[in-house]
Enzyme design. Sequence first.
Site: not given
Length: 326
Positions: A196, A221, A278, A281, A304, A313
Amino acid sequence: MATIRKKGERQWHVQIRKRGYPTQTKTFSIRADAERWATIIESEMERGVFVSRTEAEATLVKEVLERYETEVLPTKRGEKSDKSRIKTLQETFGDYKLASLTSTQIAKFRDKRLKIVGPQSVIHEINLLNRVLKTATMDWGIALPGGLPTAQVRKPIKPRGRDRRVTPAEVDKILDVSESVELRTVVTLAVETAMRRGELASLEWENIDLKKRIAYLPKTKSDVPRTVPLSTAAVQALENLPHQISGKVFSLQAESMSQAFERACESHRANIANLRFHDLRHEATSRLFEKGLNVMEVAAITGHKTLEMLKRYTHLRAEDLAKRLG
């Protein structure tokens, strides 16, 4: 058995004593309301489902929001974003008593907010309110008689995630037009490791081992540390990057990374449209699957927590899948 006594000229005082429960008292201006309350409390005690409303009736929603902001938020990675959300929640629910907060009120808040912001923003706000109420009940001992009202509210439907793939040619263009060695390294690491933006900005040399080809992320995160393997391209990019005295890998802050990336894409030499930082990613996650890694291996790299998020994603090309079918 409930005892109802007149108190002064216009008040009725109720007291309920039952073995095994703390004495409950409350004052009403109308006798009928006093009798109704006494009936409800006695019925709950008889059925063994009674939960004291005393503290929930004495505590305002803004008080638990403020306490959560002071005691809990500083330990979370999303402190800045959640502070803004707490302000929004305070404006709507701040003057409500905890005991009076209902799912209907939260549903009305949801519908009103959806006219102003997107579904994902509303989901974040309701989830935060749920975390605050859960903390109040589990850690601070403030019982909510009807349970968590947020648990009875239907969440907005999540918007469809972006499925923009980044081509190797586009990555090469960005690397070519950028005059910043830092940005070139950031872009390379992003598309090679699926880190990230915030994780890249917080990288420190002491947590990188180029011989073992790993980078340790103590803060993420999801609040779960992880170690990310580095590809040959990622190692080469880091080897060519000058070291800073501060020990940080990059001087660029997270927001600055996005801004520099957008400028590179919009430059006349690159002229790349509809591409966000983003998206790198997303691209990196898809490439990991295309290299043959399984779900657990990819999740260990990307961080994740759920298969649902991992799927959002991942954007595999049908033509690539067709080649694997033979």
